[in-house]
Design a protein around this motif. Sequence first.
Motif, PDB file in Angstrom:
ATOM      1  N   THR A 129     -16.023 -56.545  -8.647  1.00  0.00           N
ATOM      2  CA  THR A 129     -16.374 -56.699  -7.251  1.00  0.00           C
ATOM      3  C   THR A 129     -15.509 -57.751  -6.551  1.00  0.00           C
ATOM      4  OG1 THR A 129     -18.555 -56.019  -7.479  1.00  0.00           O
ATOM      5  CG2 THR A 129     -18.044 -57.124  -5.742  1.00  0.00           C
ATOM      6  N   LEU A 130     -14.632 -57.337  -5.627  1.00  0.00           N
ATOM      7  CA  LEU A 130     -13.735 -58.420  -4.739  1.00  0.00           C
ATOM      8  C   LEU A 130     -14.340 -58.093  -3.453  1.00  0.00           C
ATOM      9  CD1 LEU A 130     -10.297 -56.902  -5.717  1.00  0.00           C
ATOM     10  CD2 LEU A 130     -11.689 -58.713  -6.980  1.00  0.00           C
ATOM     11  N   THR A 131     -14.484 -59.392  -2.930  1.00  0.00           N
ATOM     12  CA  THR A 131     -14.908 -59.639  -1.446  1.00  0.00           C
ATOM     13  C   THR A 131     -13.939 -60.741  -0.686  1.00  0.00           C
ATOM     14  OG1 THR A 131     -16.510 -61.357  -2.163  1.00  0.00           O
ATOM     15  CG2 THR A 131     -17.155 -59.236  -1.921  1.00  0.00           C
ATOM     16  N   GLY A 132     -13.722 -60.817   0.455  1.00  0.00           N
ATOM     17  CA  GLY A 132     -12.861 -61.638   1.287  1.00  0.00           C
ATOM     18  C   GLY A 132     -11.098 -61.189   0.881  1.00  0.00           C
ATOM     19  N   PHE A 133     -10.994 -60.191   0.303  1.00  0.00           N
ATOM     20  CA  PHE A 133      -9.527 -59.584   0.102  1.00  0.00           C
ATOM     21  C   PHE A 133      -9.265 -58.455   1.149  1.00  0.00           C
ATOM     22  CE2 PHE A 133     -10.662 -61.817  -3.895  1.00  0.00           C
ATOM     23  CZ  PHE A 133      -9.527 -62.104  -4.531  1.00  0.00           C
ATOM     24  N   HIS A 134      -7.781 -58.285   1.060  1.00  0.00           N
ATOM     25  CA  HIS A 134      -7.599 -57.114   1.921  1.00  0.00           C
ATOM     26  C   HIS A 134      -7.772 -55.820   1.312  1.00  0.00           C
ATOM     27  CE1 HIS A 134      -5.004 -55.504   5.106  1.00  0.00           C
ATOM     28  NE2 HIS A 134      -4.425 -54.623   3.986  1.00  0.00           N
ATOM     29  N   TYR A 135      -7.955 -55.807   0.118  1.00  0.00           N
ATOM     30  CA  TYR A 135      -8.297 -54.482  -0.605  1.00  0.00           C
ATOM     31  C   TYR A 135      -9.615 -54.766  -1.562  1.00  0.00           C
ATOM     32  CZ  TYR A 135      -3.602 -52.861   0.381  1.00  0.00           C
ATOM     33  OH  TYR A 135      -2.441 -52.600   1.107  1.00  0.00           O
ATOM     34  N   GLU A 144      -4.106 -59.466  -1.458  1.00  0.00           N
ATOM     35  CA  GLU A 144      -4.144 -60.717  -0.657  1.00  0.00           C
ATOM     36  C   GLU A 144      -5.600 -60.944  -0.174  1.00  0.00           C
ATOM     37  OE1 GLU A 144      -0.976 -60.529   2.630  1.00  0.00           O
ATOM     38  OE2 GLU A 144       0.105 -58.999   1.428  1.00  0.00           O
ATOM     39  N   ILE A 145      -5.690 -62.416   0.045  1.00  0.00           N
ATOM     40  CA  ILE A 145      -6.963 -62.857   0.481  1.00  0.00           C
ATOM     41  C   ILE A 145      -6.946 -62.966   2.244  1.00  0.00           C
ATOM     42  CG2 ILE A 145      -8.348 -64.955   0.808  1.00  0.00           C
ATOM     43  CD1 ILE A 145      -7.424 -65.627  -2.075  1.00  0.00           C
ATOM     44  N   ASP A 146      -7.771 -62.308   2.714  1.00  0.00           N
ATOM     45  CA  ASP A 146      -8.065 -62.203   4.239  1.00  0.00           C
ATOM     46  C   ASP A 146      -8.911 -63.296   4.970  1.00  0.00           C
ATOM     47  OD1 ASP A 146      -6.001 -60.279   4.322  1.00  0.00           O
ATOM     48  OD2 ASP A 146      -7.578 -58.560   4.807  1.00  0.00           O
ATOM     49  N   GLY A 196     -11.508 -65.858  -1.464  1.00  0.00           N
ATOM     50  CA  GLY A 196     -11.540 -64.619  -2.078  1.00  0.00           C
ATOM     51  C   GLY A 196     -12.457 -64.763  -3.178  1.00  0.00           C
ATOM     52  N   THR A 197     -13.553 -63.877  -3.512  1.00  0.00           N
ATOM     53  CA  THR A 197     -14.399 -63.960  -4.553  1.00  0.00           C
ATOM     54  C   THR A 197     -14.217 -62.898  -5.508  1.00  0.00           C
ATOM     55  OG1 THR A 197     -16.069 -65.057  -3.548  1.00  0.00           O
ATOM     56  CG2 THR A 197     -17.015 -63.975  -5.276  1.00  0.00           C
ATOM     57  N   ARG A 256     -17.179 -64.802 -13.161  1.00  0.00           N
ATOM     58  CA  ARG A 256     -17.087 -64.851 -11.581  1.00  0.00           C
ATOM     59  C   ARG A 256     -16.094 -66.186 -11.128  1.00  0.00           C
ATOM     60  NH1 ARG A 256     -20.274 -63.816  -7.016  1.00  0.00           N
ATOM     61  NH2 ARG A 256     -20.186 -64.935  -5.272  1.00  0.00           N
ATOM     62  N   LEU A 257     -15.173 -65.968 -10.264  1.00  0.00           N
ATOM     63  CA  LEU A 257     -14.253 -67.075  -9.773  1.00  0.00           C
ATOM     64  C   LEU A 257     -13.926 -66.844  -8.171  1.00  0.00           C
ATOM     65  CD1 LEU A 257     -10.691 -66.272 -10.217  1.00  0.00           C
ATOM     66  CD2 LEU A 257     -12.375 -65.012 -11.552  1.00  0.00           C
ATOM     67  N   SER A 258     -13.810 -67.953  -7.592  1.00  0.00           N
ATOM     68  CA  SER A 258     -13.383 -68.024  -6.018  1.00  0.00           C
ATOM     69  C   SER A 258     -11.920 -68.717  -5.971  1.00  0.00           C
ATOM     70  CB  SER A 258     -14.566 -68.464  -5.437  1.00  0.00           C
ATOM     71  OG  SER A 258     -15.761 -67.988  -5.250  1.00  0.00           O
ATOM     72  N   ILE A 259     -11.312 -68.141  -4.930  1.00  0.00           N
ATOM     73  CA  ILE A 259     -10.029 -68.576  -4.565  1.00  0.00           C
ATOM     74  C   ILE A 259     -10.005 -69.000  -3.368  1.00  0.00           C
ATOM     75  CG2 ILE A 259      -7.544 -68.502  -4.825  1.00  0.00           C
ATOM     76  CD1 ILE A 259      -7.761 -66.388  -7.265  1.00  0.00           C
ATOM     77  N   ARG A 260      -9.769 -70.164  -2.869  1.00  0.00           N
ATOM     78  CA  ARG A 260      -9.515 -70.593  -1.684  1.00  0.00           C
ATOM     79  C   ARG A 260      -8.440 -70.419  -0.993  1.00  0.00           C
ATOM     80  NH1 ARG A 260     -12.943 -76.400  -1.342  1.00  0.00           N
ATOM     81  NH2 ARG A 260     -14.853 -75.510  -2.053  1.00  0.00           N
TER      82      ARG A 260
END
Length: 275
Positions: free
Chosen positions: A223-229, A247-249, A253-254, A197-201
Amino acid sequence: MTKKPERTGKRIDMPEETERGRFAEEPETAGSNDRIEKKMSRTGYVFCGGDISDVLLPLVLQHISRGKGDSARKPYVIAADRGLVWLDGHGVEPDLVVGDFDSSPSGFIDDYRSRHPNAEIRTYNPEKDFTDSEIGVRAAVDAGCGRVVMIGATGSRLDHVLGNLQVLAYLLETGVRGEIVDPCNRITLHGGARGGRLSIRKKEQWGKYVSLFAFGGDVEGLTLTGFHYNVKNFRLSSVGSRAVSNEIDACEGTISFRKGKLLVIESRDTPAGRL
């Protein structure tokens, strides 16, 4: 750089000579307890023989200089073969120099020795099992670094680029955080049998794009959250380009996954102006 493929006979991966002035001794490898303690603080920077941008190098050197005031967090700087040429050109003396020096200009290493008689230099036989870059990375791990950043690990030699991605796998298995950084990309490897698990600000990411690759086999439960896709419990195959250029929206992005190794590339079209 490795001139010949790995041989099945006797390994030739020990330095022919180790120098720290006139009297040289091989430094002891940190014990497990020491290494765990050091992993919490120290970063190793390995300057390799690939492309080292004049845009990126001053930023890296500034970053290294900021850490020198704290002895516990003092960066450990290693030059691998031609990486020494870049550092020497900017007046930087690394903590350790390694390599067979087949990619450095003729006579350069002898000239460097004469100008830096106390430098620690480990010279290797060109017929060896590891590239100079991997030798430098392994030295950083032995020195107790908990994070290793490879600079000059990309460039025109795609065989060495792929080899350096495999070095990230070595760092992952060793429990050390590894990064490959160039002006347009930051590459990291995550996961294992239990996933990761990782997050990118968004404000801290290396570039606009985030691409994901299943490394050495499929990644399960992605599982991706906070991304465009975004995806949920997705199986990312090691075949194809399904997860390139996301891309991160959101602000962050997690990424999480249940099993496998995930190669993460943050990239941009123009060189980075910061670290």
